[in-house]
Design a protein around this motif. Structure first.
Motif, PDB file in Angstrom:
ATOM      1  N   TYR A  36       0.876  -1.155  -0.019  1.00 26.04           N
ATOM      2  CA  TYR A  36      -0.157   0.114  -0.044  1.00 26.04           C
ATOM      3  C   TYR A  36       0.680   1.161  -0.049  1.00 26.04           C
ATOM      4  O   TYR A  36       0.779   2.408  -1.008  1.00 26.04           O
ATOM      5  N   LEU A  37       1.959   1.421   0.960  1.00 24.74           N
ATOM      6  CA  LEU A  37       2.906   2.520   1.099  1.00 24.74           C
ATOM      7  C   LEU A  37       3.568   2.708  -0.045  1.00 24.74           C
ATOM      8  O   LEU A  37       3.768   4.005  -0.351  1.00 24.74           O
ATOM      9  N   GLN A  39       2.718   2.635  -3.192  1.00 23.26           N
ATOM     10  CA  GLN A  39       1.980   3.157  -4.052  1.00 23.26           C
ATOM     11  C   GLN A  39       1.621   4.778  -3.629  1.00 23.26           C
ATOM     12  O   GLN A  39       0.894   5.410  -4.520  1.00 23.26           O
ATOM     13  N   HIS A  40       2.144   5.102  -2.478  1.00 18.70           N
ATOM     14  CA  HIS A  40       2.143   6.681  -2.122  1.00 18.70           C
ATOM     15  C   HIS A  40       2.900   7.414  -3.161  1.00 18.70           C
ATOM     16  O   HIS A  40       4.304   7.123  -3.048  1.00 18.70           O
ATOM     17  N   ASN A 209      -4.596   6.628   6.621  1.00 21.48           N
ATOM     18  CA  ASN A 209      -4.241   8.037   6.765  1.00 21.48           C
ATOM     19  C   ASN A 209      -3.699   8.241   8.240  1.00 21.48           C
ATOM     20  O   ASN A 209      -2.822   9.280   8.447  1.00 21.48           O
ATOM     21  N   CYS A 212       0.021   7.768   7.361  1.00 25.28           N
ATOM     22  CA  CYS A 212       0.605   8.948   6.852  1.00 25.28           C
ATOM     23  C   CYS A 212       0.954  10.043   8.019  1.00 25.28           C
ATOM     24  O   CYS A 212       1.872  10.816   7.808  1.00 25.28           O
ATOM     25  N   HIS A 219      -1.999  12.682   2.892  1.00 23.83           N
ATOM     26  CA  HIS A 219      -2.937  11.426   2.957  1.00 23.83           C
ATOM     27  C   HIS A 219      -2.988  10.905   1.529  1.00 23.83           C
ATOM     28  O   HIS A 219      -2.782  11.602   0.484  1.00 23.83           O
ATOM     29  N   PHE A 220      -3.349   9.613   1.326  1.00 26.00           N
ATOM     30  CA  PHE A 220      -3.485   9.160  -0.055  1.00 26.00           C
ATOM     31  C   PHE A 220      -4.719   9.806  -0.643  1.00 26.00           C
ATOM     32  O   PHE A 220      -5.591  10.193   0.049  1.00 26.00           O
TER      33      PHE A 220
END
Length: 274
Positions: A36-37, A39-40, A209, A212, A219-220
């Motif tokens: 997930y991270l 893809q930030h 979030n 983050c 935030h995403f």
């Protein structure tokens, strides 16, 4: 020897260090969080596999800090983004936090916990599935015991850690309060974000979030969050039928974990209702 010397001298100058660590636990969603991270837009993935496993594996740690830095991008390539080491075994090994403190100082860390009974059974399923896996490296970690046999041996006063090393410590790894207390001996609580795996299923956006905010990044976007909601990572394809003996041991360790979980809730100021 010369190659190591070159790495030890040059890599601290040109290579980036990890900005944060995902320290575990095994079979608790660390792969999902890492994916997930990465893809930030403000996070840079590792070079190669997410699990560097430098601090817990002697054959890696003995190669020196230069070897470790070789798994991260150059400072020029990374720019202002963050990068991390996501190695789920870091949480459980007693000697790891001292090494992290020595080599990385007061770094931010994230620990993802999973209800310890389901985590134990999932870990056993994974190792038990390695019998015929098409991977020589993983096949050597095959645990031939039934789950009931593994738990019985773990509670035996004559438990042979040389025969069944800590990677199979299905119950011991679930004593999260002890593992976190060990980290708190070296790091302030504010440097370690503790998450419950079940929270990812209930409200992924809120959890990410929170991560983050912890990492001090934006935030995403809603677009990325919607995409992430559809993704699943590192889900085991193995499935074993629970025998009556296995079910009996699951009930046993569920009761066994109660006092450890209660101490964990008190430490964190949050009740997971495990």
């Amino acid at each position: 020897m010369i190659k190591r010397l070159i790495k030890d001298v040059t890599y601290p100058i040109i290579k980036s260090r990890p900005d944060f660590l995902i320290i575990g636990e095994q079979k608790a969603g660390t792969t999902s969080l890492y994916n997930y991270l990465t893809q930030h837009p403000q996070v840079f993935g590792n070079i190669g596999w997410k699990e560097v496993r430098y601090f817990d594996r002697p054959e890696h740690y003995n190669q020196g800090f230069g070897w470790y830095l070789g798994h991260f991008p150059s400072k020029l390539r990374k720019g202002n983004k963050l990068t991390c080491d996501a190695s789920p075994n870091y949480l459980s090994y007693e000697f790891v936090p001292e090494r992290i403190k020595k080599d990385l100082g007061d770094i931010k860390m994230i620990a993802v916990l999973r209800e310890p009974v389901s985590r134990a059974y999932s870990a056993w399923q994974m190792f038990h599935s390695f019998a015929n896996i098409d991977n020589d490296h993983l096949r050597r970690f095959y645990d031939k015991r039934t789950f009931a046999e593994a738990v019985e041996e773990e509670f035996s006063p004559n438990f042979d850690h040389a025969k069944y090393p800590f990677r199979y410590d299905y119950v011991g790894r679930g004593k999260y309060v002890h593992h976190l207390e060990n980290y708190y001996n070296y790091f302030d609580k504010e440097t370690i974000l503790v998450l419950n795996m079940e929270q990812f299923r209930k409200d992924l956006g809120a959890v990410l979030n929170r991560v983050c905010d912890f990492l001090s990044i934006e935030h995403f976007s809603q677009e990325i969050l919607e995409k992430l909601q559809q993704e699943k990572h590192n889900q085991g394809k193995y499935k074993f039928h629970k025998t009556p003996a296995d079910q009996e041991k699951l009930e046993f360790i569920k009761s066994y974990f109660v006092p450890f979980n209660e101490k964990l809730y008190e430490m964190l100021g949050e009740n997971y209702n495990w």
